[in-house]
Design a protein around this motif. Structure first.
Motif, PDB file in Angstrom:
ATOM      1  N   GLU A  44     -19.151 -32.709  16.421  1.00 34.46           N
ATOM      2  CA  GLU A  44     -18.800 -31.776  15.343  1.00 34.46           C
ATOM      3  C   GLU A  44     -18.847 -30.302  15.761  1.00 34.46           C
ATOM      4  OE1 GLU A  44     -21.615 -34.062  14.512  1.00 34.46           O
ATOM      5  OE2 GLU A  44     -20.014 -35.507  14.197  1.00 34.46           O
ATOM      6  N   LEU A  45     -18.914 -30.020  17.044  1.00 32.52           N
ATOM      7  CA  LEU A  45     -19.017 -28.621  17.484  1.00 32.52           C
ATOM      8  C   LEU A  45     -17.810 -27.808  17.017  1.00 32.52           C
ATOM      9  CD1 LEU A  45     -20.366 -29.003  21.115  1.00 32.52           C
ATOM     10  CD2 LEU A  45     -21.565 -28.051  19.147  1.00 32.52           C
ATOM     11  N   PRO A  46     -18.046 -26.559  16.587  1.00 34.08           N
ATOM     12  CA  PRO A  46     -16.939 -25.690  16.152  1.00 34.08           C
ATOM     13  C   PRO A  46     -16.288 -25.003  17.356  1.00 34.08           C
ATOM     14  CG  PRO A  46     -19.024 -24.557  15.833  1.00 34.08           C
ATOM     15  CD  PRO A  46     -19.351 -25.935  16.350  1.00 34.08           C
ATOM     16  N   TRP A  47     -15.581 -25.767  18.182  1.00 32.69           N
ATOM     17  CA  TRP A  47     -15.022 -25.262  19.429  1.00 32.69           C
ATOM     18  C   TRP A  47     -14.235 -23.973  19.241  1.00 32.69           C
ATOM     19  CZ3 TRP A  47     -16.848 -27.177  23.799  1.00 32.69           C
ATOM     20  CH2 TRP A  47     -17.384 -28.463  23.797  1.00 32.69           C
ATOM     21  N   GLU A  48     -13.501 -23.849  18.133  1.00 35.13           N
ATOM     22  CA  GLU A  48     -12.664 -22.668  17.908  1.00 35.13           C
ATOM     23  C   GLU A  48     -13.481 -21.391  17.757  1.00 35.13           C
ATOM     24  OE1 GLU A  48     -13.781 -24.479  14.033  1.00 35.13           O
ATOM     25  OE2 GLU A  48     -12.903 -25.303  15.853  1.00 35.13           O
ATOM     26  N   ASP A  49     -14.781 -21.507  17.487  1.00 26.14           N
ATOM     27  CA  ASP A  49     -15.658 -20.342  17.330  1.00 26.14           C
ATOM     28  C   ASP A  49     -16.576 -20.121  18.527  1.00 26.14           C
ATOM     29  OD1 ASP A  49     -14.724 -19.659  14.772  1.00 26.14           O
ATOM     30  OD2 ASP A  49     -16.104 -21.060  13.810  1.00 26.14           O
ATOM     31  N   LEU A  50     -16.434 -20.917  19.577  1.00 31.07           N
ATOM     32  CA  LEU A  50     -17.351 -20.833  20.710  1.00 31.07           C
ATOM     33  C   LEU A  50     -16.712 -20.139  21.906  1.00 31.07           C
ATOM     34  CD1 LEU A  50     -18.964 -24.397  20.661  1.00 31.07           C
ATOM     35  CD2 LEU A  50     -19.819 -22.285  19.622  1.00 31.07           C
ATOM     36  N   ASP A  51     -17.458 -19.201  22.470  1.00 30.76           N
ATOM     37  CA  ASP A  51     -17.039 -18.525  23.698  1.00 30.76           C
ATOM     38  C   ASP A  51     -17.703 -19.177  24.905  1.00 30.76           C
ATOM     39  OD1 ASP A  51     -15.579 -16.357  22.314  1.00 30.76           O
ATOM     40  OD2 ASP A  51     -17.572 -16.047  21.476  1.00 30.76           O
ATOM     41  N   PHE A  52     -18.715 -19.983  24.654  1.00 32.31           N
ATOM     42  CA  PHE A  52     -19.393 -20.787  25.661  1.00 32.31           C
ATOM     43  C   PHE A  52     -20.104 -21.907  24.914  1.00 32.31           C
ATOM     44  CE2 PHE A  52     -22.589 -17.807  24.272  1.00 32.31           C
ATOM     45  CZ  PHE A  52     -23.771 -18.538  24.239  1.00 32.31           C
ATOM     46  N   LEU A  53     -20.413 -22.955  25.625  1.00 33.89           N
ATOM     47  CA  LEU A  53     -21.188 -24.046  25.054  1.00 33.89           C
ATOM     48  C   LEU A  53     -22.618 -23.881  25.529  1.00 33.89           C
ATOM     49  CD1 LEU A  53     -21.464 -26.749  23.574  1.00 33.89           C
ATOM     50  CD2 LEU A  53     -20.750 -27.882  25.695  1.00 33.89           C
ATOM     51  N   GLY A  54     -23.548 -23.779  24.602  1.00 33.83           N
ATOM     52  CA  GLY A  54     -24.949 -23.637  24.950  1.00 33.83           C
ATOM     53  C   GLY A  54     -25.796 -24.516  24.055  1.00 33.83           C
ATOM     54  N   TRP A  55     -26.789 -25.189  24.652  1.00 33.21           N
ATOM     55  CA  TRP A  55     -27.654 -26.040  23.847  1.00 33.21           C
ATOM     56  C   TRP A  55     -28.975 -26.273  24.552  1.00 33.21           C
ATOM     57  CZ3 TRP A  55     -24.120 -27.872  27.221  1.00 33.21           C
ATOM     58  CH2 TRP A  55     -24.429 -28.995  27.992  1.00 33.21           C
ATOM     59  N   VAL A  56     -29.994 -26.560  23.733  1.00 35.70           N
ATOM     60  CA  VAL A  56     -31.281 -27.006  24.239  1.00 35.70           C
ATOM     61  C   VAL A  56     -31.178 -28.515  24.325  1.00 35.70           C
ATOM     62  CG1 VAL A  56     -33.756 -27.147  23.781  1.00 35.70           C
ATOM     63  CG2 VAL A  56     -32.509 -25.042  23.239  1.00 35.70           C
ATOM     64  N   ASP A  57     -31.559 -29.070  25.457  1.00 34.55           N
ATOM     65  CA  ASP A  57     -31.425 -30.502  25.712  1.00 34.55           C
ATOM     66  C   ASP A  57     -32.301 -31.294  24.742  1.00 34.55           C
ATOM     67  OD1 ASP A  57     -31.637 -33.133  26.887  1.00 34.55           O
ATOM     68  OD2 ASP A  57     -30.971 -32.254  28.788  1.00 34.55           O
ATOM     69  N   PRO A  58     -31.694 -32.142  23.893  1.00 33.63           N
ATOM     70  CA  PRO A  58     -32.499 -32.900  22.933  1.00 33.63           C
ATOM     71  C   PRO A  58     -33.452 -33.894  23.597  1.00 33.63           C
ATOM     72  CG  PRO A  58     -30.168 -33.516  22.754  1.00 33.63           C
ATOM     73  CD  PRO A  58     -30.266 -32.402  23.753  1.00 33.63           C
ATOM     74  N   GLY A  59     -33.199 -34.285  24.834  1.00 34.77           N
ATOM     75  CA  GLY A  59     -34.084 -35.195  25.549  1.00 34.77           C
ATOM     76  C   GLY A  59     -35.137 -34.484  26.375  1.00 34.77           C
ATOM     77  N   ALA A  60     -35.008 -33.178  26.539  1.00 35.35           N
ATOM     78  CA  ALA A  60     -35.949 -32.386  27.336  1.00 35.35           C
ATOM     79  C   ALA A  60     -35.980 -30.980  26.742  1.00 35.35           C
ATOM     80  CB  ALA A  60     -35.508 -32.345  28.801  1.00 35.35           C
ATOM     81  N   PRO A  61     -36.759 -30.765  25.677  1.00 32.00           N
ATOM     82  CA  PRO A  61     -36.695 -29.500  24.928  1.00 32.00           C
ATOM     83  C   PRO A  61     -37.091 -28.237  25.692  1.00 32.00           C
ATOM     84  CG  PRO A  61     -38.403 -30.946  24.049  1.00 32.00           C
ATOM     85  CD  PRO A  61     -37.675 -31.719  25.084  1.00 32.00           C
TER      86      PRO A  61
END
Length: 179
Positions: A44-61
């Motif tokens: 469900e990521l809002p790709w049209e609003d993202l200049d980069f993809l960034g996330w905290v790893d849900p398996g390794a916070p």
């Protein structure tokens, strides 16, 4: 010359596949790439609003990941989120990428191992970023920081703020990939 270096050009991140994301990383091992978990809301990521993809790893916070669009394809870097004690919400901090002000718990120091042999030797660079890595959403007004309930007013247009965000993030990633 480091991969993707050169004049800063703003590229919106296009929807990426799991394979494209995993192939983009330059500062971690193949085993680390295989173990990383994509964002829980990846579909469900809002790709049209993202200049980069960034996330905290849900398996390794205590791990975070960034994938930036570059002229020669996506470039990913992995980062460590230092374990810290509680911070006061009275203090405020500013993201070095999008310049959004937050309560101090809304900005975190992220540390990236350098790419190549220097990174294997333990050399790193750090940057203060929005803890949720939602810089693109803050700049576009799609998300509001908890500090005073709104982002500070700027005289720059959204496009100019996006160009600044992209330039700041690319400068950091260039430091990770240099040398």
């Amino acid at each position: 010359m480091p991969r993707g270096s050169g004049p800063c050009t703003v590229h919106r991140v296009e929807a990426l596949t799991d394979r494209q994301i995993r192939a983009s990383f330059v500062n971690c091992t193949k085993g680390e790439v295989a173990r990383l978990k994509l964002p829980l809301d990846f579909a469900e990521l809002p790709w049209e609003d993202l200049d980069f993809l960034g996330w905290v790893d849900p398996g390794a916070p205590l791990r975070a990941h960034l994938v930036l669009p570059r002229e020669d394809g996506p470039l990913g870097v992995t980062l460590r989120v230092p374990a810290t004690g509680r911070t006061s919400a009275v203090k405020s901090s500013m993201c070095q990428v999008c310049l959004t002000g937050h309560a101090s718990s809304g900005v975190t120091l992220l540390v990236a191992p350098l790419a190549g042999s220097r990174g294997r030797e333990g050399n790193t660079v750090g940057i203060y970023l929005c803890a949720d890595l939602a810089c693109s959403l803050y700049v576009r007004g799609r998300r509001q920081p908890k500090l005073r309930g709104r982002r500070h007013e700027e005289s720059l247009t959204v496009e100019e703020q996006v160009a600044r965000l992209t330039g700041n993030l690319n400068a950091f990633v260039d430091r990770v990939t240099a040398g």
